[in-house]
Design a protein around this motif. Structure first.
Motif, mmCIF file in Angstrom:
data_model
loop_
_atom_site.group_PDB
_atom_site.id
_atom_site.type_symbol
_atom_site.label_atom_id
_atom_site.label_comp_id
_atom_site.label_asym_id
_atom_site.label_seq_id
_atom_site.Cartn_x
_atom_site.Cartn_y
_atom_site.Cartn_z
ATOM 1 N N SER A 137 38.071 3.906 -44.060
ATOM 2 C CA SER A 137 37.944 2.784 -43.136
ATOM 3 C C SER A 137 37.246 3.211 -41.849
ATOM 4 O O SER A 137 36.698 2.376 -41.137
ATOM 5 N N HIS A 138 37.232 4.501 -41.561
ATOM 6 C CA HIS A 138 36.548 5.021 -40.379
ATOM 7 C C HIS A 138 35.055 4.668 -40.418
ATOM 8 O O HIS A 138 34.438 4.453 -39.376
ATOM 9 N N LEU A 141 34.934 0.588 -39.596
ATOM 10 C CA LEU A 141 35.625 0.009 -38.436
ATOM 11 C C LEU A 141 34.794 0.206 -37.177
ATOM 12 O O LEU A 141 34.227 1.264 -36.949
ATOM 13 N N ASN A 145 38.389 -1.518 -33.365
ATOM 14 C CA ASN A 145 39.313 -1.321 -34.477
ATOM 15 C C ASN A 145 39.342 -2.527 -35.428
ATOM 16 O O ASN A 145 40.336 -2.762 -36.092
ATOM 17 N N ARG A 146 38.249 -3.284 -35.441
ATOM 18 C CA ARG A 146 38.098 -4.392 -36.381
ATOM 19 C C ARG A 146 36.948 -4.058 -37.323
ATOM 20 O O ARG A 146 36.069 -3.255 -37.000
ATOM 21 N N TYR A 147 36.971 -4.665 -38.496
ATOM 22 C CA TYR A 147 35.909 -4.384 -39.466
ATOM 23 C C TYR A 147 34.562 -4.844 -38.928
ATOM 24 O O TYR A 147 34.428 -5.937 -38.385
ATOM 25 N N SER A 148 33.550 -4.002 -39.099
ATOM 26 C CA SER A 148 32.210 -4.278 -38.609
ATOM 27 C C SER A 148 31.292 -4.591 -39.793
ATOM 28 O O SER A 148 31.201 -3.809 -40.741
#
Length: 164
Positions: A137-138, A141, A145-148
């Protein structure tokens, strides 16, 4: 006008120099697909491929390779059934003068094995990264700290290019 004629003359001269020296005036050139190859004696069976014609009308010919043409014999021995080649044959369509590989056929099984190995390699890389404490997820994110979307697309396209 003289410059145009001179340029045209130079172009014709260069294109004439690019033609193979061993091709005679009566030789026939065409595209073909390899249907059979023999290494002793050296002969090759080709099917004339014409994209504009119906495949049912394509014709097959068997060509012998002269014993004096050692390099041509070696080239023919390396061909496989299904390869696409450009052929120069004698006017009587019995003797092969020159052959150039246009496209090498690759079996479906070989392609499938390659794709599976690349996918396993990507899986192994993913496993190695997660084993070292790097979260997947790094990569997707953002700073908040939200999905990009942009990071996700970069990760998706990277994996697509790696598999391809």
């Amino acid at each position: 006008m003289r410059k145009i004629l001179a340029a045209f003359g130079i172009l014709l001269g260069l294109s004439g120099a690019a033609l193979p020296a061993h091709a005679a005036a009566g030789d026939v050139r065409y595209a073909a697909q390899v249907t059979a190859v023999s290494t002793s004696p050296v002969w090759i069976e080709l099917t004339h491929v014409d994209r504009k014609a119906d495949p049912a009308t394509w014709r097959s010919n068997r060509f012998t390779v002269p014993d004096t043409a050692k390099t041509l014999q070696e080239t023919v021995k390396q061909l496989h059934v299904g390869d696409l080649v450009s052929v120069t044959a004698s006017g009587d369509m019995a003797t092969l003068v020159d052959v150039k590989i246009r496209k090498v056929s690759v079996s479906f099984l070989r392609t499938l094995i390659t794709l599976i190995l690349v996918a396993l390699g990507l899986w192994g890389l993913t496993w190695l990264l997660t084993k070292r404490g790097v979260l997947l997820s790094h990569f997707i994110l953002g700073r908040d700290n939200r999905y990009s979307k942009s990071k996700f697309q970069i990760a998706l396209w990277f994996s697509t290019v790696m598999v391809a």
